[in-house]
Design a protein around this motif. Structure first.
Motif, PDB file in Angstrom:
ATOM      1  N   LEU A 119     -10.307  26.255  30.117  1.00 34.21           N
ATOM      2  CA  LEU A 119      -9.511  26.354  28.898  1.00 34.21           C
ATOM      3  C   LEU A 119      -8.245  25.524  29.051  1.00 34.21           C
ATOM      4  CD1 LEU A 119      -9.770  30.219  28.412  1.00 34.21           C
ATOM      5  CD2 LEU A 119     -11.190  28.478  27.330  1.00 34.21           C
ATOM      6  N   ILE A 120      -7.699  25.064  27.932  1.00 33.33           N
ATOM      7  CA  ILE A 120      -6.447  24.304  27.969  1.00 33.33           C
ATOM      8  C   ILE A 120      -5.298  25.294  28.074  1.00 33.33           C
ATOM      9  CG2 ILE A 120      -4.934  22.727  26.727  1.00 33.33           C
ATOM     10  CD1 ILE A 120      -7.356  21.480  25.445  1.00 33.33           C
ATOM     11  N   ASN A 121      -4.544  25.199  29.172  1.00 34.34           N
ATOM     12  CA  ASN A 121      -3.411  26.090  29.377  1.00 34.34           C
ATOM     13  C   ASN A 121      -2.109  25.482  28.860  1.00 34.34           C
ATOM     14  OD1 ASN A 121      -2.378  28.577  30.335  1.00 34.34           O
ATOM     15  ND2 ASN A 121      -1.484  27.516  32.081  1.00 34.34           N
ATOM     16  N   ARG A 122      -1.819  24.217  29.286  1.00 30.04           N
ATOM     17  CA  ARG A 122      -0.589  23.561  28.831  1.00 30.04           C
ATOM     18  C   ARG A 122      -0.817  22.056  28.722  1.00 30.04           C
ATOM     19  NH1 ARG A 122       4.188  25.343  32.750  1.00 30.04           N
ATOM     20  NH2 ARG A 122       2.592  24.945  34.315  1.00 30.04           N
ATOM     21  N   ILE A 123      -0.025  21.407  27.871  1.00 31.47           N
ATOM     22  CA  ILE A 123      -0.013  19.952  27.718  1.00 31.47           C
ATOM     23  C   ILE A 123       1.429  19.497  27.901  1.00 31.47           C
ATOM     24  CG2 ILE A 123      -0.336  18.029  26.120  1.00 31.47           C
ATOM     25  CD1 ILE A 123      -2.605  19.619  24.839  1.00 31.47           C
ATOM     26  N   GLU A 124       1.628  18.427  28.678  1.00 25.18           N
ATOM     27  CA  GLU A 124       2.977  17.948  28.966  1.00 25.18           C
ATOM     28  C   GLU A 124       3.083  16.468  28.606  1.00 25.18           C
ATOM     29  OE1 GLU A 124       6.298  18.215  32.518  1.00 25.18           O
ATOM     30  OE2 GLU A 124       4.188  18.070  33.049  1.00 25.18           O
ATOM     31  N   LEU A 125       4.157  16.080  27.905  1.00 23.68           N
ATOM     32  CA  LEU A 125       4.465  14.701  27.553  1.00 23.68           C
ATOM     33  C   LEU A 125       5.835  14.364  28.116  1.00 23.68           C
ATOM     34  CD1 LEU A 125       3.453  14.833  23.780  1.00 23.68           C
ATOM     35  CD2 LEU A 125       2.011  14.117  25.692  1.00 23.68           C
ATOM     36  N   SER A 126       5.969  13.166  28.646  1.00 23.34           N
ATOM     37  CA  SER A 126       7.256  12.751  29.205  1.00 23.34           C
ATOM     38  C   SER A 126       7.466  11.264  28.925  1.00 23.34           C
ATOM     39  CB  SER A 126       7.294  13.026  30.715  1.00 23.34           C
ATOM     40  OG  SER A 126       8.467  12.506  31.287  1.00 23.34           O
ATOM     41  N   ASN A 127       8.652  10.940  28.344  1.00 17.53           N
ATOM     42  CA  ASN A 127       9.033   9.545  28.078  1.00 17.53           C
ATOM     43  C   ASN A 127       7.956   8.853  27.240  1.00 17.53           C
ATOM     44  OD1 ASN A 127      10.927   7.511  28.240  1.00 17.53           O
ATOM     45  ND2 ASN A 127      10.065   6.629  30.099  1.00 17.53           N
ATOM     46  N   PHE A 128       7.484   9.509  26.198  1.00 19.32           N
ATOM     47  CA  PHE A 128       6.318   9.041  25.440  1.00 19.32           C
ATOM     48  C   PHE A 128       6.681   8.889  23.966  1.00 19.32           C
ATOM     49  CE2 PHE A 128       2.117   9.996  23.389  1.00 19.32           C
ATOM     50  CZ  PHE A 128       1.527   8.783  23.740  1.00 19.32           C
ATOM     51  N   LEU A 129       5.847   8.096  23.245  1.00 17.61           N
ATOM     52  CA  LEU A 129       5.994   7.797  21.829  1.00 17.61           C
ATOM     53  C   LEU A 129       7.261   7.006  21.561  1.00 17.61           C
ATOM     54  CD1 LEU A 129       4.768  10.806  19.665  1.00 17.61           C
ATOM     55  CD2 LEU A 129       3.972   8.469  19.624  1.00 17.61           C
ATOM     56  N   LEU A 130       7.355   5.824  22.169  1.00 18.39           N
ATOM     57  CA  LEU A 130       8.499   4.946  21.959  1.00 18.39           C
ATOM     58  C   LEU A 130       8.250   4.101  20.720  1.00 18.39           C
ATOM     59  CD1 LEU A 130       8.694   5.702  25.051  1.00 18.39           C
ATOM     60  CD2 LEU A 130      10.051   3.636  25.259  1.00 18.39           C
ATOM     61  N   GLY A 131       9.141   4.189  19.743  1.00 17.61           N
ATOM     62  CA  GLY A 131       9.000   3.418  18.514  1.00 17.61           C
ATOM     63  C   GLY A 131       9.672   2.068  18.604  1.00 17.61           C
ATOM     64  N   ALA A 132      10.057   1.552  17.437  1.00 18.47           N
ATOM     65  CA  ALA A 132      10.681   0.220  17.408  1.00 18.47           C
ATOM     66  C   ALA A 132      12.014   0.218  18.138  1.00 18.47           C
ATOM     67  CB  ALA A 132      10.869  -0.229  15.953  1.00 18.47           C
ATOM     68  N   SER A 133      12.716   1.390  18.126  1.00 15.03           N
ATOM     69  CA  SER A 133      14.001   1.464  18.833  1.00 15.03           C
ATOM     70  C   SER A 133      13.819   1.636  20.329  1.00 15.03           C
ATOM     71  CB  SER A 133      14.812   2.634  18.279  1.00 15.03           C
ATOM     72  OG  SER A 133      14.119   3.855  18.505  1.00 15.03           O
ATOM     73  N   ARG A 134      12.580   1.769  20.742  1.00 11.85           N
ATOM     74  CA  ARG A 134      12.224   1.972  22.152  1.00 11.85           C
ATOM     75  C   ARG A 134      12.903   3.220  22.728  1.00 11.85           C
ATOM     76  NH1 ARG A 134       7.898   0.212  21.762  1.00 11.85           N
ATOM     77  NH2 ARG A 134       7.682   0.416  24.021  1.00 11.85           N
ATOM     78  N   THR A 135      13.123   4.202  21.876  1.00 10.66           N
ATOM     79  CA  THR A 135      13.657   5.497  22.319  1.00 10.66           C
ATOM     80  C   THR A 135      12.519   6.515  22.281  1.00 10.66           C
ATOM     81  OG1 THR A 135      15.832   4.981  21.437  1.00 10.66           O
ATOM     82  CG2 THR A 135      15.351   7.310  21.888  1.00 10.66           C
ATOM     83  N   ALA A 136      12.344   7.243  23.361  1.00 15.22           N
ATOM     84  CA  ALA A 136      11.213   8.163  23.467  1.00 15.22           C
ATOM     85  C   ALA A 136      11.340   9.289  22.446  1.00 15.22           C
ATOM     86  CB  ALA A 136      11.131   8.751  24.875  1.00 15.22           C
ATOM     87  N   HIS A 137      10.279   9.444  21.614  1.00 10.49           N
ATOM     88  CA  HIS A 137      10.244  10.566  20.672  1.00 10.49           C
ATOM     89  C   HIS A 137      10.076  11.883  21.423  1.00 10.49           C
ATOM     90  CE1 HIS A 137       9.642  12.467  16.787  1.00 10.49           C
ATOM     91  NE2 HIS A 137       8.584  13.094  17.287  1.00 10.49           N
ATOM     92  N   TYR A 138       9.281  11.833  22.502  1.00  7.92           N
ATOM     93  CA  TYR A 138       9.107  12.987  23.380  1.00  7.92           C
ATOM     94  C   TYR A 138       9.654  12.608  24.756  1.00  7.92           C
ATOM     95  CZ  TYR A 138       6.103  15.201  19.939  1.00  7.92           C
ATOM     96  OH  TYR A 138       5.615  15.791  18.815  1.00  7.92           O
TER      97      TYR A 138
END
Length: 703
Positions: free
Chosen positions: A3-22
């Protein structure tokens, strides 16, 4: 499957500003079915693409994911996408299969993840290991001494690049980063070192596809992985992907192709190819008799105008109907309010009746094991003490009384009772959970009215109460120092009787009663063993006395034989030694008298005495045969008595052996009872957990 217990995102989803959304986020599913709700553009599809691409190793999805990862550069850190699986153990599977119950899922955990940079300069790292996300953390809390780094000056976010990181990626660093107010990202080199230190961990750039899929399929079936891959590559929940799949046509602008493939078919309900041919874009390419696009649009516009006119007429009629409906709704609302009020009253009455019936079922008809029930003694003071007693499951002793019970007994306030306990060196217990007496309709009414709460106070055991009563002054107990000590004794007896009644009658726990019976039986066996040991000691002493008497008898026997052989006594004297002894004493006294007379005549009779002695030796007058027969008869009697004593000694030894055997059998029974108690202990713990979680509910009965 896992089963899926946890999901982790780090320094991810960088847009045009190159700032991480997550910058860092953890989604905790707890191994259960969970819906993730986000606004438009929150990243639902992107996160799904990343997870499904990681599990399936689909190049298209991985390419979309890499485009949103961190840019290589000095001071940059990998983007991380990883998932924590949990393999439910047997206990979790069994508990979660019961209807109406849910609990924390436990079992072995595994982490799968990818990390890296965007662009084509390098490939992503794939890794997996047994454990949890924190075993290879990608962030650390600011202020953690084990993870702090020295900063050269405030606000300086650039760091020296690690030589190994520079060799692999231009965005490597030495582990010092700027951070927000709570978290700091872990350096790439330290992260990889941590992964490699975990037993059975695997990290590669990348891990071979077959090996990776084999590891994934141990947690998610290949069919599920393929189903998710197909769904995501087809656009997932976002169908905009189909909209932008426009086939390019030679010598035709993109906006023209887009119009003919997506917009025109919706207008004309025809195919894009027919529209392109009938729109007369090529002039002479048009076919005679076909509708031109502008004519088709005009027909559609007229149809739309007519439809709008009809809609306005319908709207006027609808407005009139809405006013009538509003009036009806007001009346219906009043009726509904009246009906709802009646329904609510009936529901409340039914709830009260059900609660009362349920409490009567639990308390009176079928009381739960372990919950104390009301059993009155008929003595007012003892019943008052019993009502203030509770069971503390995790303490010894388990039976305790509130300070308000001692207040009832002594008439002193609770504060003074606790002060007396402190002077006696007694600290009353204050447990977080106790089992109280339930029973009677008054308890049900109080429960329904929410008046079942009692003053928590402090709890005291029987020994504590007796010690406090012993130390308390007569003025404390009855308000005067002139009262008799009988009042103190009567209070002690009342407390002892209340505790004994609570333990024997009020407590309904099968386990505690069984344990008490076992302890009582052990005590009885111990007393029996002491009695048997005392009997053995008495038998040993008796045996020693018999052996001593036997030795004395044998010595006396030898003396008797010597007397018989001496010929000094007749057979009659030997048959009656008692009378012979008396006669001898008389003769001794007479002889003592005669001795004084004989001394003077000794000289005269010496010659005559010599002649008599010679005659006695040569011609004895008494035959020793009768005396010998009597002595042999007595010897046989003594031998028979000795044999009886031996048999008694053997009987005593046999009783000793039987006693020892009985003790061993009793010890075996004690061990069996202890093993039974040990087997019942897990059921007792489950009962305690159930009572702790649902103290006022009964467990469902399985058919």
């Amino acid at each position: 499957m896992s089963l899926i217990n946890r999901i982790e995102l780090s320094n991810f989803l960088l847009g045009a500003s190159r700032t991480a959304h997550y910058r860092h986020a953890i989604f905790d599913f707890e191994g259960k079915s969970t819906a993730v709700v986000m606004g438009n553009g929150g990243g639902k599809t992107t996160i799904n693409n990343a997870l499904v691409g990681m599990m399936s190793r689909n190049n298209a999805l991985i390419g979309k994911t890499r485009a949103l990862m961190a840019i290589p550069g000095t001071g940059s850190v990998y983007s991380h996408i990883r998932i924590e699986f949990i393999v439910p153990d047997e206990e979790s599977s069994r508990q979660n299969s019961l209807p109406g119950l849910s609990s924390v899922i436990t079992g072995e955990k595994w982490v799968f993840g990818i990390c890296g940079y965007s662009g084509d300069n390098g490939m992503l790292y794939y890794y997996y290991y047994p454990g949890v996300l924190e075993d290879s953390a990608v962030v650390q809390k600011n202020g953690d001494a084990s993870e702090q780094r020295t900063r050269s000056e405030k606000g300086n976010d650039s760091d020296r690049a690690n030589s190994e990181e520079k060799k692999d990626n231009p965005g490597s660093d030495d582990g010092r980063y700027s951070s927000d107010n709570s978290l700091t990202l872990i350096s790439n080199s330290r992260f990889r070192e941590k992964i490699k230190s975990i037993p059975r961990a695997r990290i590669g750039r990348p891990i071979p596809r077959d090996e990776w899929l084999q590891a994934i399929h141990e947690h998610i079936s290949p069919q599920q992985v393929e189903q998710h891959r197909h769904f995501q590559t087809a656009g997932g929940g976002d169908k905009s992907a189909d909209l932008y799949k426009t086939s390019r046509v030679p010598h035709e602008a993109f906006h023209q192709t887009f119009f003919y493939e997506h917009i025109a078919p919706q207008l004309t309900m025809g195919s894009a190819l027919d529209l392109r041919e009938s729109a007369h874009i090529g002039g002479e390419d048009a076919v005679h008799g076909e509708y031109f696009l502008d004519e088709k649009i005009l027909d559609i516009s007229l149809s739309i105008i007519n439809t709008q006119i009809q809609a306005q007429n319908k709207k006027a009629e609808l407005h009139k109907q809405e006013k009538a409906i509003d009036l009806l709704n007001i009346l219906a609302g009043v009726v509904d309010d009246i009906s709802n009020a009646g329904t609510s009253r009936e529901e409340l009455r039914s709830a009260v009746e059900e609660t009362a019936a349920f409490m009567k079922y639990l308390v009176h008809d079928h009381p739960l094991p372990g919950i104390p029930v009301v059993v009155e003694t008929g003595v007012e003071i003892i019943d008052a003490l019993v009502r203030e007693m509770v069971i503390v499951p995790n303490m010894k002793p388990v039976f305790m009384i509130r300070d308000k019970g001692i207040e009832t007994l002594t008439g002193q306030a609770v504060k003074r009772v606790n002060e007396l306990a402190q002077r006696c060196g007694i600290n009353g217990a204050q447990p977080s959970q106790v089992l109280e007496i339930t029973g009677g309709m008054e308890s049900v009414k109080n429960l329904v009215r929410g008046k079942n709460k009692k003053y928590p106070g402090r709890l005291y055991s029987l020994d504590h109460c007796l010690a406090m009563l012993e130390r308390a002054s007569m003025k404390f107990l009855c308000g005067s120092d002139n009262e008799s000590e009988e009042i103190r004794d009567s209070m002690k007896k009342a407390v002892e009787r209340a505790f004994d009644h609570f333990e024997s009658k009020v407590d309904t726990s099968f386990f505690r009663k069984s344990l008490k019976q076992i302890q009582r039986r052990i005590a009885e066996i111990a007393v029996s063993a002491e009695h048997l040991a005392e009997q053995i000691r008495r038998d040993e002493a008796r045996k020693m006395d018999i052996e001593s008497n036997l030795a004395t008898f044998r010595s006396d026997q030898r003396c008797f034989l010597d007397l018989e052989q001496s010929g000094l006594f007749s057979s009659l004297e030997l048959e009656h030694p008692g009378s012979c002894k008396t006669n001898l004493k008389v003769e001794q006294e007479s002889l003592q008298t005669e001795l004084s007379d004989s001394v003077s005549r000794e000289a005269l009779h010496r010659a005559v005495f010599a002649k008599w002695q010679g005659f006695r030796e040569s011609s004895p007058h008494e035959s020793p045969v009768d005396a010998l027969a009597r002595i042999e008869k007595e010897e046989d009697a003594l031998k028979a008595r000795r044999n009886r004593l031996k048999e008694q000694a053997l009987s005593v030894k046999s009783r000793i052996a039987d006693t020892v055997k009985t003790i061993h059998e009793l010890n075996d029974e004690i061990e069996i009872e202890r093993n039974s108690l040990a087997r019942l202990e897990p059921m007792h713990q489950i009962q305690l957990k159930f009572m702790e979680k649902w103290p006022e509910e009964a467990p469902e009965k399985n058919p």
